[in-house]
Design a protein around this motif. Structure first.
Motif, PDB file in Angstrom:
ATOM      1  N   MET A   1       0.830  -1.178   0.000  1.00 43.96           N
ATOM      2  CA  MET A   1       0.000   0.000   0.000  1.00 43.96           C
ATOM      3  C   MET A   1       0.881   1.251   0.000  1.00 43.96           C
ATOM      4  O   MET A   1       1.877   1.326   0.698  1.00 43.96           O
ATOM      5  N   ARG A   2       0.453   2.205  -0.814  1.00 41.16           N
ATOM      6  CA  ARG A   2       1.102   3.509  -0.832  1.00 41.16           C
ATOM      7  C   ARG A   2       0.072   4.554  -0.438  1.00 41.16           C
ATOM      8  O   ARG A   2      -1.128   4.374  -0.672  1.00 41.16           O
ATOM      9  N   ILE A   3       0.545   5.646   0.126  1.00 40.52           N
ATOM     10  CA  ILE A   3      -0.334   6.772   0.423  1.00 40.52           C
ATOM     11  C   ILE A   3       0.080   7.928  -0.466  1.00 40.52           C
ATOM     12  O   ILE A   3       1.251   8.325  -0.494  1.00 40.52           O
ATOM     13  N   TRP A   4      -0.899   8.448  -1.195  1.00 41.73           N
ATOM     14  CA  TRP A   4      -0.723   9.592  -2.077  1.00 41.73           C
ATOM     15  C   TRP A   4      -1.363  10.795  -1.419  1.00 41.73           C
ATOM     16  O   TRP A   4      -2.427  10.686  -0.814  1.00 41.73           O
ATOM     17  N   VAL A   5      -0.732  11.948  -1.561  1.00 45.54           N
ATOM     18  CA  VAL A   5      -1.278  13.175  -0.976  1.00 45.54           C
ATOM     19  C   VAL A   5      -1.478  14.195  -2.081  1.00 45.54           C
ATOM     20  O   VAL A   5      -0.533  14.531  -2.802  1.00 45.54           O
ATOM     21  N   ASP A   6      -2.714  14.667  -2.207  1.00 44.37           N
ATOM     22  CA  ASP A   6      -3.024  15.805  -3.070  1.00 44.37           C
ATOM     23  C   ASP A   6      -2.527  17.016  -2.290  1.00 44.37           C
ATOM     24  O   ASP A   6      -3.242  17.614  -1.499  1.00 44.37           O
ATOM     25  N   ALA A   7      -1.251  17.343  -2.502  1.00 37.00           N
ATOM     26  CA  ALA A   7      -0.521  18.207  -1.569  1.00 37.00           C
ATOM     27  C   ALA A   7      -0.685  19.699  -1.797  1.00 37.00           C
ATOM     28  O   ALA A   7      -0.271  20.490  -0.951  1.00 37.00           O
ATOM     29  N   ASP A   8      -1.273  20.113  -2.904  1.00 34.31           N
ATOM     30  CA  ASP A   8      -1.399  21.550  -3.158  1.00 34.31           C
ATOM     31  C   ASP A   8      -2.149  22.269  -2.044  1.00 34.31           C
ATOM     32  O   ASP A   8      -1.794  23.380  -1.683  1.00 34.31           O
ATOM     33  N   ALA A   9      -3.180  21.656  -1.502  1.00 33.06           N
ATOM     34  CA  ALA A   9      -3.985  22.325  -0.482  1.00 33.06           C
ATOM     35  C   ALA A   9      -4.000  21.584   0.849  1.00 33.06           C
ATOM     36  O   ALA A   9      -4.755  21.933   1.742  1.00 33.06           O
ATOM     37  N   CYS A  10      -3.167  20.583   0.993  1.00 30.02           N
ATOM     38  CA  CYS A  10      -3.153  19.801   2.235  1.00 30.02           C
ATOM     39  C   CYS A  10      -2.490  20.614   3.356  1.00 30.02           C
ATOM     40  O   CYS A  10      -1.374  21.115   3.186  1.00 30.02           O
ATOM     41  N   PRO A  11      -3.175  20.750   4.488  1.00 23.69           N
ATOM     42  CA  PRO A  11      -2.586  21.510   5.602  1.00 23.69           C
ATOM     43  C   PRO A  11      -1.254  20.898   6.074  1.00 23.69           C
ATOM     44  O   PRO A  11      -1.091  19.678   6.101  1.00 23.69           O
ATOM     45  N   ASN A  12      -0.322  21.758   6.467  1.00 23.69           N
ATOM     46  CA  ASN A  12       0.996  21.291   6.920  1.00 23.69           C
ATOM     47  C   ASN A  12       0.898  20.368   8.116  1.00 23.69           C
ATOM     48  O   ASN A  12       1.671  19.418   8.228  1.00 23.69           O
ATOM     49  N   MET A  13      -0.036  20.624   9.024  1.00 24.00           N
ATOM     50  CA  MET A  13      -0.140  19.744  10.196  1.00 24.00           C
ATOM     51  C   MET A  13      -0.544  18.322   9.792  1.00 24.00           C
ATOM     52  O   MET A  13      -0.154  17.363  10.443  1.00 24.00           O
ATOM     53  N   ILE A  14      -1.285  18.174   8.704  1.00 22.34           N
ATOM     54  CA  ILE A  14      -1.650  16.842   8.202  1.00 22.34           C
ATOM     55  C   ILE A  14      -0.428  16.188   7.561  1.00 22.34           C
ATOM     56  O   ILE A  14      -0.171  14.994   7.765  1.00 22.34           O
ATOM     57  N   LYS A  15       0.342  16.965   6.814  1.00 18.83           N
ATOM     58  CA  LYS A  15       1.567  16.427   6.223  1.00 18.83           C
ATOM     59  C   LYS A  15       2.505  15.927   7.324  1.00 18.83           C
ATOM     60  O   LYS A  15       3.114  14.862   7.190  1.00 18.83           O
ATOM     61  N   ASP A  16       2.623  16.670   8.414  1.00 21.09           N
ATOM     62  CA  ASP A  16       3.488  16.251   9.520  1.00 21.09           C
ATOM     63  C   ASP A  16       3.028  14.916  10.107  1.00 21.09           C
ATOM     64  O   ASP A  16       3.855  14.050  10.412  1.00 21.09           O
ATOM     65  N   ILE A  17       1.734  14.738  10.271  1.00 21.97           N
ATOM     66  CA  ILE A  17       1.198  13.464  10.772  1.00 21.97           C
ATOM     67  C   ILE A  17       1.571  12.343   9.804  1.00 21.97           C
ATOM     68  O   ILE A  17       2.008  11.260  10.217  1.00 21.97           O
ATOM     69  N   LEU A  18       1.407  12.608   8.517  1.00 23.36           N
ATOM     70  CA  LEU A  18       1.722  11.591   7.507  1.00 23.36           C
ATOM     71  C   LEU A  18       3.209  11.273   7.465  1.00 23.36           C
ATOM     72  O   LEU A  18       3.588  10.098   7.323  1.00 23.36           O
ATOM     73  N   PHE A  19       4.069  12.285   7.614  1.00 24.12           N
ATOM     74  CA  PHE A  19       5.515  12.042   7.637  1.00 24.12           C
ATOM     75  C   PHE A  19       5.874  11.093   8.779  1.00 24.12           C
ATOM     76  O   PHE A  19       6.625  10.129   8.595  1.00 24.12           O
ATOM     77  N   ARG A  20       5.343  11.380   9.957  1.00 26.19           N
ATOM     78  CA  ARG A  20       5.647  10.526  11.116  1.00 26.19           C
ATOM     79  C   ARG A  20       5.106   9.107  10.927  1.00 26.19           C
ATOM     80  O   ARG A  20       5.796   8.125  11.228  1.00 26.19           O
ATOM     81  N   ALA A  21       3.902   8.987  10.417  1.00 23.34           N
ATOM     82  CA  ALA A  21       3.301   7.662  10.208  1.00 23.34           C
ATOM     83  C   ALA A  21       4.080   6.863   9.168  1.00 23.34           C
ATOM     84  O   ALA A  21       4.307   5.655   9.348  1.00 23.34           O
ATOM     85  N   ALA A  22       4.500   7.517   8.091  1.00 24.33           N
ATOM     86  CA  ALA A  22       5.254   6.821   7.046  1.00 24.33           C
ATOM     87  C   ALA A  22       6.573   6.282   7.586  1.00 24.33           C
ATOM     88  O   ALA A  22       6.960   5.141   7.296  1.00 24.33           O
ATOM     89  N   GLU A  23       7.261   7.089   8.377  1.00 28.47           N
ATOM     90  CA  GLU A  23       8.528   6.633   8.961  1.00 28.47           C
ATOM     91  C   GLU A  23       8.312   5.499   9.962  1.00 28.47           C
ATOM     92  O   GLU A  23       9.047   4.515   9.962  1.00 28.47           O
ATOM     93  N   ARG A  24       7.302   5.638  10.778  1.00 29.10           N
ATOM     94  CA  ARG A  24       7.035   4.625  11.802  1.00 29.10           C
ATOM     95  C   ARG A  24       6.642   3.289  11.173  1.00 29.10           C
ATOM     96  O   ARG A  24       7.118   2.241  11.577  1.00 29.10           O
ATOM     97  N   ARG A  25       5.789   3.322  10.155  1.00 27.54           N
ATOM     98  CA  ARG A  25       5.272   2.090   9.553  1.00 27.54           C
ATOM     99  C   ARG A  25       5.985   1.692   8.267  1.00 27.54           C
ATOM    100  O   ARG A  25       5.700   0.643   7.705  1.00 27.54           O
ATOM    101  N   GLN A  26       6.860   2.559   7.760  1.00 29.70           N
ATOM    102  CA  GLN A  26       7.651   2.296   6.554  1.00 29.70           C
ATOM    103  C   GLN A  26       6.792   2.009   5.319  1.00 29.70           C
ATOM    104  O   GLN A  26       7.051   1.076   4.563  1.00 29.70           O
ATOM    105  N   PHE A  27       5.772   2.827   5.093  1.00 30.99           N
ATOM    106  CA  PHE A  27       5.010   2.734   3.850  1.00 30.99           C
ATOM    107  C   PHE A  27       5.410   3.903   2.957  1.00 30.99           C
ATOM    108  O   PHE A  27       5.893   4.929   3.428  1.00 30.99           O
ATOM    109  N   ALA A  28       5.224   3.716   1.650  1.00 35.58           N
ATOM    110  CA  ALA A  28       5.554   4.770   0.692  1.00 35.58           C
ATOM    111  C   ALA A  28       4.544   5.907   0.814  1.00 35.58           C
ATOM    112  O   ALA A  28       3.339   5.693   0.809  1.00 35.58           O
ATOM    113  N   LEU A  29       5.062   7.113   0.945  1.00 38.88           N
ATOM    114  CA  LEU A  29       4.244   8.322   1.020  1.00 38.88           C
ATOM    115  C   LEU A  29       4.691   9.237  -0.114  1.00 38.88           C
ATOM    116  O   LEU A  29       5.862   9.618  -0.180  1.00 38.88           O
ATOM    117  N   ILE A  30       3.762   9.552  -1.024  1.00 34.47           N
ATOM    118  CA  ILE A  30       4.090  10.374  -2.180  1.00 34.47           C
ATOM    119  C   ILE A  30       3.196  11.602  -2.169  1.00 34.47           C
ATOM    120  O   ILE A  30       1.971  11.489  -2.226  1.00 34.47           O
TER     121      ILE A  30
END
Length: 147
Positions: free
Chosen positions: A1-30
């Motif tokens: 499973m990969r997680i894709w982010v429509d990042a143009d309008a995604c709030p930074n605090m959500i990106k931070d949550i996703l960064f931490r989750a991706a590192e912790r669980r080692q899934f691809a985050l794009i």
């Protein structure tokens, strides 16, 4: 499973949550955007810059995603395309879009667009806040627990 982010309008605090989750669980985050987007150095996190243009990031995500991938987006038409490809869509406020609710969300979006165009309604969604951040984190945890 990969997680894709429509990042143009995604709030930074959500990106931070996703960064931490991706590192912790080692899934691809794009993260996909039509402008340069800095991401932390990581083996599992990357950003893709698409050319400018209407829905360029959305089209890229839909072309690249696979079944079981998750897309983070507040864009309801993009969420509908994601669901049509048997993938998953979660908005930054923690609502999981599904085959059962996406048609209603699209209809409500279209109605609100018409009302705004007619001048009967102004404004958009409420400002993003701490409650939204917590709702998103909880929804992401529930989703990830299934995979």
């Amino acid at each position: 499973m990969r997680i894709w982010v429509d990042a143009d309008a995604c709030p930074n605090m959500i990106k931070d949550i996703l960064f931490r989750a991706a590192e912790r669980r080692q899934f691809a985050l794009i993260l996909v955007a039509n402008h340069f987007l800095a991401v932390p150095p990581s083996r599992v996190i990357r950003s893709v810059q698409v050319p400018g243009g209407f829905d360029a990031a959305d089209r890229y995500i839909v072309e690249q995603l696979q079944e079981s991938d998750l897309v983070i987006t507040a864009d309801i038409p993009l969420a509908a395309d994601v669901i049509a490809k048997n993938a998953h869509a979660l908005n930054p406020r923690g609502e999981l879009y599904t085959k059962d609710n996406i048609k209603d969300r699209l209809a409500m979006r279209d109605l609100m667009d018409e009302l705004r165009s007619a001048g009967q309604v102004s404004g958009g969604p409420a400002p993003f806040g701490q409650r939204d951040k917590q709702d998103f984190a909880n929804a992401l945890d529930r989703f990830l627990a299934k995979y």
